[in-house]
Design a protein around this motif. Structure first.
Motif, mmCIF file in Angstrom:
data_model
loop_
_atom_site.group_PDB
_atom_site.id
_atom_site.type_symbol
_atom_site.label_atom_id
_atom_site.label_comp_id
_atom_site.label_asym_id
_atom_site.label_seq_id
_atom_site.Cartn_x
_atom_site.Cartn_y
_atom_site.Cartn_z
ATOM 1 N N ARG A 11 0.860 -1.191 0.000
ATOM 2 C CA ARG A 11 0.000 0.000 0.000
ATOM 3 C C ARG A 11 0.887 1.228 0.000
ATOM 4 N N ASN A 12 0.701 2.067 -1.007
ATOM 5 C CA ASN A 12 1.471 3.295 -1.134
ATOM 6 C C ASN A 12 0.553 4.505 -0.999
ATOM 7 N N PHE A 13 1.068 5.558 -0.392
ATOM 8 C CA PHE A 13 0.401 6.848 -0.344
ATOM 9 C C PHE A 13 1.358 7.859 -0.961
ATOM 10 N N ALA A 18 3.669 2.506 2.598
ATOM 11 C CA ALA A 18 3.163 2.211 3.937
ATOM 12 C C ALA A 18 3.244 0.726 4.270
ATOM 13 N N GLY A 41 3.224 1.219 9.879
ATOM 14 C CA GLY A 41 2.265 0.543 9.003
ATOM 15 C C GLY A 41 1.150 -0.182 9.731
ATOM 16 N N THR A 43 -1.650 0.823 11.442
ATOM 17 C CA THR A 43 -3.025 1.229 11.152
ATOM 18 C C THR A 43 -3.388 0.948 9.703
ATOM 19 N N THR A 44 -2.449 1.141 8.787
ATOM 20 C CA THR A 44 -2.716 0.810 7.391
ATOM 21 C C THR A 44 -3.066 -0.666 7.249
ATOM 22 N N LYS A 47 -6.625 -1.459 8.539
ATOM 23 C CA LYS A 47 -7.650 -0.937 7.631
ATOM 24 C C LYS A 47 -7.844 -1.883 6.448
ATOM 25 N N LEU A 48 -6.770 -2.478 5.965
ATOM 26 C CA LEU A 48 -6.889 -3.454 4.885
ATOM 27 C C LEU A 48 -7.546 -4.744 5.378
ATOM 28 N N ASP A 53 -9.959 -0.009 3.479
ATOM 29 C CA ASP A 53 -9.077 0.504 2.448
ATOM 30 C C ASP A 53 -8.703 -0.685 1.570
ATOM 31 N N GLY A 222 6.787 -0.464 7.379
ATOM 32 C CA GLY A 222 5.909 -1.132 6.419
ATOM 33 C C GLY A 222 6.101 -2.618 6.273
#
Length: 259
Positions: A11-13, A18, A41, A43-44, A47-48, A53, A222
């Motif tokens: 996952r990239n922002f 991330a 990483g 929380t990212t 979320k996945l 997300d 990450g």
């Protein structure tokens, strides 16, 4: 048996990576702690796992069913089975709604009504207030009338309303006063046991994770850099980064019953 499985998650922002190829399996009934510093990483990842997300690449499965990339209209089964308690109860509770309506809000969707067919909503509300140690008369009051610890109990009650299988807690005590953190932590420990929940607990505080969780994942930049049982990670850390986290464990009183 895995209840959640992630494979090859990226996952990239923008230019920020991330997540970098994360693989993770969460077994039914497991109490998993995900630890790491801010920006690691954590929380990212959750979320996945909760399909809030989508990954840029990789897949997430819940009970062997692919959930990553599904449109929201097809995720009703997941919304009832996986619930999240967020970090700040002040921002996660609608200030214009009474507490009783907030707690029962997850029961309003058509999927929830079907899953909990025949359940009396008022009776369920009373059960939930009792579970989290709040008085029955708080149902007619508003969130601003409660302390931070009480608001987090309200958020926990809301998450438990649809009888989920998985509870994800994202730094649920970091916004609370030190004096009430242990009470909420002990409450979570009790609820996970009595409600037979799979717990995913995200924190930068290894003292809390050691109290609540039976297995630990350590994230850095990450990636998962270490994972294992609680005793493996705490007593025989394999990476310098984990050793650094362990050396910074704060003293936190975790004794006593939640009130």
């Amino acid at each position: 048996m895995s209840i959640l499985q992630a494979s090859g998650l990226h996952r990239n922002f923008g230019s920020v990576k991330a997540l970098k190829g994360v693989d993770l399996e969460v077994a039914s009934g497991q109490r998993l702690g995900i630890v790491g510093e801010s920006g690691s990483g954590k929380t990212t990842l959750i979320k996945l796992l909760a399909a809030l997300d989508e990954p840029d690449s990789g897949e997430v499965h819940f009970e062997q069913k692919l959930i990553s990339g599904l449109p929201e209209r097809k995720l009703g089964f997941l919304r009832s089975a996986v619930q999240i308690v967020f970090q700040d109860p002040r921002s996660s509770l609608n200030p214009r709604m009474k507490v009783g309506d907030i707690i029962c809000e997850p029961l309003r969707s058509s999927w929830m009504r079907k899953r909990l067919e025949g359940v009396d909503k008022l009776l369920r509300l009373h059960e939930l207030l009792q579970l989290v140690g709040l008085p029955q008369d708080c149902a007619d009051r508003y969130p601003h009338e409660f302390s931070g610890g009480q608001r987090q109990r309200i958020a926990i009650a809301r998450a438990l309303a649809p009888r989920p299988e998985v509870l994800i807690a994202d730094e649920p005590v970091s916004a609370l006063d030190v004096s009430v953190r242990a009470q909420v932590i002990n409450l979570l420990a009790t609820l996970v046991e009595t409600e037979k929940l799979t717990l995913i607990f995200v924190s930068h505080d290894l003292a809390v994770v050691r109290h609540l969780c039976d297995s630990v994942v350590v994230m850095y930049s990450g990636e998962i850099v270490e994972q294992g049982t609680r005793s493996e990670v705490f007593e025989n850390p394999r990476t310098d980064y984990t050793q650094k986290l362990l050396s910074a464990i704060p003293q936190l009183a975790l004794s006593g019953r939640a009130r």
